[in-house]
Design an enzyme around this catalytic site. Structure first.
Site, PDB file in Angstrom:
ATOM      1  CG  ASP A   1      -1.804   1.117   1.368  1.00 13.97           C
ATOM      2  OD1 ASP A   1      -2.985   1.072   0.480  1.00 13.97           O
ATOM      3  OD2 ASP A   1      -1.859   1.866   2.120  1.00 13.97           O
TER       4      ASP A   1
ATOM      5  CD  GLU B   1      -2.054   2.189  -3.676  1.00 13.69           C
ATOM      6  OE1 GLU B   1      -3.165   2.939  -3.993  1.00 13.69           O
ATOM      7  OE2 GLU B   1      -1.436   2.609  -2.541  1.00 13.69           O
TER       8      GLU B   1
HETATM    9  C1  NOJ Z   1      -4.191   3.170  -1.067  1.00 11.36           C
HETATM   10  C2  NOJ Z   1      -5.524   2.258  -0.777  1.00 11.36           C
HETATM   11  O1  NOJ Z   1      -5.707   1.588  -1.821  1.00 11.36           O
HETATM   12  C3  NOJ Z   1      -6.753   2.873  -0.301  1.00 11.36           C
HETATM   13  O2  NOJ Z   1      -7.879   2.249  -0.358  1.00 11.36           O
HETATM   14  C4  NOJ Z   1      -6.285   3.431   1.026  1.00 11.36           C
HETATM   15  O3  NOJ Z   1      -7.196   4.567   1.444  1.00 11.36           O
HETATM   16  C5  NOJ Z   1      -4.890   4.140   0.927  1.00 11.36           C
HETATM   17  N1  NOJ Z   1      -3.988   3.486   0.379  1.00 11.36           N
HETATM   18  C6  NOJ Z   1      -4.426   4.572   2.279  1.00 11.36           C
HETATM   19  O4  NOJ Z   1      -4.122   3.449   3.097  1.00 11.36           O
END
Ligand code: NOJ
Ligand code: CA
Length: 560
Positions: free
Chosen positions: A204, A265
């Site tokens: 993440d 991500e």
């Molecule tokens: C990316 C995640 O996909 C999202 O859902 C989340 O709100 C943020 N990161 C913070 O963790």
């Protein structure tokens, strides 16, 4: 390529948003047992892996991305034993398991953060997070003007002159990755899950961990430092030091056989994605370009070229993403007026804010384009990430009442530039068209609580059991396309792609080798003029083909 070790390089990964997948005990919240119960469905769909969004203990301020304990299961979703059972069921069905790691921030309910609040400024407990003294005589002003991604200030006071940094919700405190204890704890978490049989990790906000809070006084930074710069000039995002963390993690991944992989991500400049994916780091990075493009051939061609270039640079493979739990569902995106710019979400947000009334959602067109997009995407080299419900052809739920919304974006922006947030793609799945249970089979048919987000009546037309019986449904189409991809396309292990003629720019056409020795041509027609088909066997088309031509907003796979 070693197809066993490198399974993730050409995989189809299906994202499960656990709370909205399947509720096995009727409390209105999807759970781990619910996933195990549906392993047969996932196997019939023909995917290679599932990626589970967070299922850890969490106050659920941000759908579980506010983790209170990284090495356990939220009791509302089940137990570690349930998870072990789910992993075993997945592996028995030849499905790999990827879990979400959230290393940028913890929930403020995490024991570390509670200890930090109880401890004094300057203590080792506070040094696991990013605490700074406020400005003003008594620290009554925030250290600087940085903003949270969800809206509002990124600093929160704790009452003794210190403030902590949160790039997301107030309840998500950013960790201090300059602290070796943080490194050790995350390596422990990676091993904890890898030891339980988890095959990979989704990382993440992978581009946010390293931060520069030292090189200049905090108040000298602009309130909103420019994003997308690639030279380490941004104090918060995509800093060069972040890669040291992933090189360390790679050593952990390589302790296992086969080595674990991870996907980052990282919403960074396309030129900068490759580093996260390099073999001495995570292995793969999300290429989100498809999710930013409206339905124009030149936009998608650019996205494909950038993805392939980035893969070549990283010596890995790229990824393709049309939807996930943070994005408005793509059949809806393609059903609204199209804007030829890269980021068009403003229009969709505007539409959501008005409960889907500002523009006409042409659902027939959205579905037609979504089917065409699937074939275009699935024959490309690299991995494809699908989001639960897209195989049913679900649209965004635009009219969830404000008081039922869960996304912190909705609350945090309510008084400024309002956003309705991301709940419209997180509504619990419809499993049965028969609504005797009141939840389209999402919950067990006993007495149960309402689904945690309300399902619209039109979900009935998208129920999995009805689509399973209908040869023309989106689900049947996904199954056919995924089977062909795995048997004929991904099975070669090749990443070769040759562009074919583009009909004056209105067509995306490319060739790929097939496992039976033939060559595949994938053609997608964006233009009004029908495109004549090359000779060969039609393996699959996104729409019935009347003559030897491909109509607008359609794709075909031809083998020669
Ligand atoms: C990316 C995640 O996909 C999202 O859902 C989340 O709100 C943020 N990161 C913070 O963790
Ligand atoms: Ca449940």
């Amino acid at each position: 390529m070693n197809m066993h070790e490198d399974w993730w390089k050409q995989a189809v990964v299906y994202q499960v948003y656990p709370r909205s997948f399947r509720d096995s005990n009727g409390d209105g919240i999807g759970d781990i047992k619910g996933i195990t119960e549906r392993m047969g469905y996932l196997s019939a769909l023909g995917i290679d892996a599932i990626w589970l969004s967070p299922f850890y203990p969490s106050p659920l301020v941000d759908g579980g991305y506010d983790v209170a304990d990284y090495r356990d299961v939220d009791p509302r979703l089940g137990t570690l034993a349930d998870l072990d059972e789910m992993i075993a069921a997945a592996h028995a069905a030849d499905i790999k398991v990827v879990v979400d790691i959230v290393p940028n921030h913890t929930s403020t309910e995490h024991e570390w953060f509670r200890a930090a609040l109880a401890a004094a400024p300057g203590s080792p407990e506070r040094a696991r997070y990013i605490f700074r003294h406020g400005r003003g005589e008594h620290g009554e002003l925030p250290p600087n003007g940085w903003k949270s991604t969800f809206g509002g200030p990124a600093w929160e006071p704790v009452g003794d002159g210190e403030w902590y940094l949160h790039l997301f919700a107030v309840e998500q405190a950013d960790l201090n990755w300059k602290n070796p204890e943080v490194h050790e704890d995350f390596k422990r978490t990676l091993r904890f899950w890898a030891d339980r049989g988890v095959d990979g990790f989704r990382v993440d906000v992978a581009h946010a961990l390293a931060k520069d809070l030292e090189s200049r006084p905090l108040e000298d930074w602009p309130d909103e430092p420019e994003q997308g710069v690639i030279d380490g000039e941004n104090p918060l995002w995509d800093r060069p030091e972040v890669h040291e963390i992933y090189r360390e993690w790679r050593e952990v991944f390589n302790e296992y056989t086969p080595a674990r992989f991870a996907v980052a991500e990282a919403w960074v400049h396309p030129d900068h994605q490759w580093m996260y994916a390099s073999p001495d780091e995570l292995g793969q990075v999300f290429n989100f370009e498809f999710s930013k493009m409206d339905w124009f051939a030149d936009r998608f061609r650019l996205a494909i070229e950038e993805g392939l270039a980035s893969a070549a640079r990283s010596h890995s493979t790229t990824t393709w993403v049309l939807s996930n739990h943070d994005l408005p569902r793509h059949p809806t995106r393609f059903a609204l007026p199209q804007v030829p710019s890269r980021v068009h979400h403003q229009l969709v947000n505007d539409w959501l804010l008005r409960d889907g009334t500002t523009y006409i959602e042409d659902r027939e067109l959205g579905t037609r384009r979504a089917r065409a997009a699937l074939l275009m995407e699935l024959a490309l080299p690299g991995s494809v990430y699908l989001y639960q419900g897209e195989e049913l052809g679900l649209f965004e739920v635009a009219d969830i009442p404000w008081d039922a919304l869960e996304d912190p974006q909705a609350q945090m922006t309510a008084h400024g530039d309002a956003l309705k947030g991301r709940d419209g793609c997180r509504v619990p799945l419809p499993w049965t068209a028969d609504d005797a249970t009141g939840a389209f089979g999402f919950s067990i048919p006993a007495e149960h609580a309402a689904p945690h987000l309300p399902q619209p009546a039109w979900f009935q037309g998208f129920a999995a059991d009805a689509e399973e019986r209908d040869d023309a449904s989106m689900l049947s189409f996904y199954r056919r396309a995924l089977a062909l991809r795995s048997q004929l396309i991904a099975a070669t292990g090749s990443t070769e792609l040759t562009w074919a003629p583009d009909n004056g720019g209105e067509v995306i056409a490319y060739e790929r080798p097939l496992a039976d020795g033939r060559t595949l041509t994938s053609i997608t027609n964006f233009g009004a003029a029908p495109v004549s088909l090359p000779e060969g066997e039609v393996l699959l088309a996104s729409t019935p083909l009347a003559d030897d031509t491909l109509p607008q907003d359609a794709s075909v796979w031809i083998a020669r």
